[in-house]
Scaffold this active site. Structure first.
Site, PDB file in Angstrom:
ATOM      1  CB  CYS A 406      -0.913   0.018   1.220  1.00 26.32           C
ATOM      2  SG  CYS A 406      -1.974   1.492   1.317  1.00 26.32           S
ATOM      3  CG  HIS A 448      -5.466  -2.010  -1.873  1.00 25.09           C
ATOM      4  ND1 HIS A 448      -4.504  -2.680  -1.168  1.00 25.09           N
ATOM      5  CD2 HIS A 448      -5.200  -0.681  -1.683  1.00 25.09           C
ATOM      6  CE1 HIS A 448      -3.698  -1.817  -0.571  1.00 25.09           C
ATOM      7  NE2 HIS A 448      -4.091  -0.590  -0.877  1.00 25.09           N
ATOM      8  CD  GLU A 449      -6.381   1.693  -4.674  1.00 27.42           C
ATOM      9  OE1 GLU A 449      -6.537   2.784  -4.068  1.00 27.42           O
ATOM     10  OE2 GLU A 449      -5.345   1.010  -4.579  1.00 27.42           O
ATOM     11  CG  HIS A 452      -7.147   3.118   0.242  1.00 28.54           C
ATOM     12  ND1 HIS A 452      -6.500   3.472   1.413  1.00 28.54           N
ATOM     13  CD2 HIS A 452      -6.226   2.433  -0.491  1.00 28.54           C
ATOM     14  CE1 HIS A 452      -5.261   3.022   1.398  1.00 28.54           C
ATOM     15  NE2 HIS A 452      -5.064   2.386   0.244  1.00 28.54           N
TER      16      HIS A 452
END
Length: 486
Positions: A406, A448-449, A452
């Site tokens: 990351c 993953h995004e 976020h």
């Protein structure tokens, strides 16, 4: 060519139309499946406004895969075409308030055509690692050409210049081989000494100075001069297209000498025959200045380099908050601007690391609380994927577990379980809702995004008892994730 096409946000079809070639041919050349001719390289450079970089890459490899060379072995740029920088000397001098940069380059025209202009770039960042602060600063106090006091000469003759790009903290300028008294092109076989200089207040300049190799270069040197009373310390990193940032391979030499303005500390670094697209970045700390608290930005760790590229790091509250969705199409322009900022940040990040697995970047990681992210797939077969207001609506029961990194905690890698198939609902700029299916590596990158944007890091998904490992222990850098055929 692909890097420039993505930077200009052009599809393969749009580039093919601009060049007058078929999309299939452009795609084959871009992916190395077909040779590109000299005419192709020149047209690509012109269509993408690449300042000669694509043409130089072609001439350096003599067509790369044969092209017009008839399959002969590649030759060096000296015997082919375009400009060569025989000697590049850069000096940055600080008087305690103002930085003065002076560039002196001996260039040689090894090409078949006269050269009538030379592109230079000027970029500043007073707050490396804090993009929100930088944005506020340059919007309130933009760098102007009046501030720069740019001057240029060719063999002692004044040169005129004209802007190509004028941004708050970034300029591109054409130095023209002419002035009010006439023109003086650099003809094939001729060489010239270019010297240009500009000034920037320390209110707008940050503690770094970078040199990028955009033309074949024989010798490159950098000289930094500071008042000795500021007790400066200097270090540096180098990056290429095939390797992440590492410490400079040769040391920065330090000396102290007298000057008309008092004793100065001089730091010098040099290299020979640097590869095209290499970047050399020098950073410093002025330990004798109380305002610095004795600490400058130390970019010796991966996370330090991500911070310097403008990526918000773990511990910042914005990474723990859910992002605010866009009201589309009412906020189309705001979304478009944020996407441009994300793409620009990805370019900066790629100067520090090579991403064999693909990469992603979410708006909170550059200091924006809005629901936008960019995902760059691994390999060379697809465009970056823009995700606005993304929401995972379904995922497969089948998962796998692989190491992830990351940008906001780049010193470690963590083993993270992730679904092998996702269905993601997101919104187009015109407000149209869309559902896209992502699998394997793209499913992992997208999840993953999206995490976020929900205020989560991958640490929240790791199994209990599993902890990240240091990047020094990780052995998968630069390699794609592996997936069995399904």
């Amino acid at each position: 060519m692909k890097r420039w096409r993505q930077a200009r946000r052009m599809t393969s079809t749009a580039l093919a139309d601009a060049m007058g070639f078929t999309r299939t041919y452009v795609s084959h050349v871009e992916h190395g499946r077909a040779p590109g001719s000299a005419a192709f390289a020149r047209k690509a450079d012109e269509a993408l406004h690449a300042g000669g970089e694509i043409w130089q890459a072609w001439t350096t490899s003599a067509g790369g895969t044969g092209g017009e060379t008839g399959g002969r072995a590649p030759v060096t740029a000296r015997g082919t075409g375009g400009l060569i920088v025989e000697d590049d000397q850069a000096e940055l001098r600080y008087d305690g308030q103002v930085f003065t940069a002076t560039m002196r380059r001996t260039i040689y025209n090894a090409g078949p055509d006269p050269v009538t202009r030379y592109l230079v770039r000027i970029s500043v960042d007073r707050h490396p690692g804090d993009p929100a602060a930088a944005m506020r600063l340059y919007r309130a106090h933009p760098l102007t050409f009046d501030d720069l006091q740019l001057t240029a000469r060719c063999n002692g003759e004044p040169m005129s210049w004209r802007p190509k790009h004028d941004r708050d903290s970034f300029k591109e300028v054409w130095l023209c081989f002419d002035n009010g008294d006439g023109r003086f092109p650099l003809y094939p076989g001729e060489r010239a000494v270019l010297e240009y200089s500009y000034r920037v207040s320390d209110q707008l300049w940050g503690p770094w100075f970078q040199r990028a190799v955009r033309l074949p270069t024989h010798r490159l040197s950098v000289r930094l001069v500071f008042p000795a009373g500021l007790d400066p310390r200097v270090w540096g990193t180098e990056t290429s297209e095939t390797a992440e940032a590492v410490p400079l391979h040769t040391p920065v030499e330090h000396s102290t000498t007298a000057s008309p303005d008092g004793e100065v500390a001089v730091f010098e670094w040099r290299t020979s025959n640097p590869p095209l697209n290499a970047r050399y970045r020098l950073e410093w700390a002025l330990r004798g200045r109380p305002a610095d608290g004795g600490h400058g930005p130390d970019l010796r760790t991966p996370s330090d380099r991500m911070r310097a590229a403008g990526i918000v790091q773990q511990g910042d509250p914005i990474l723990g908050r859910a992002a605010v969705p866009f009201d589309l199409p009412a906020e189309t322009e705001q979304a478009r601007r944020l996407v441009d900022e994300l793409l620009a940040a990805m370019v900066r990040v790629r100067e520090h690391h090579v991403f064999g697995k693909g990469m992603g970047l979410a708006a909170p990681q550059i200091g924006s609380p809005r629901a936008a992210a960019i995902v760059q797939p691994p390999g060379d077969d697809a465009e970056p994927v823009v995700l606005l207001n993304p929401n995972i609506i379904a995922e497969s029961a089948e998962h796998d577990e692989q190491y992830e990194g990351c940008l906001s905690l780049f010193d470690v890698r963590g083993m993270v379980p992730s679904a092998l198939r996702l269905e993601v609902e997101h919104t187009a700029l015109d407000g149209t809702p869309t559902i896209t299916v992502f699998t394997d590596a793209m499913a992992r990158l997208v999840r993953h995004e999206v995490d976020h944007l929900a205020g989560h890091l991958y640490l929240d998904r790791m199994r209990p008892g599993v902890t990240p490992i240091s990047v020094a222990e990780y052995r998968g850098a630069g390699h794609p994730w592996s997936y069995r055929a399904r």
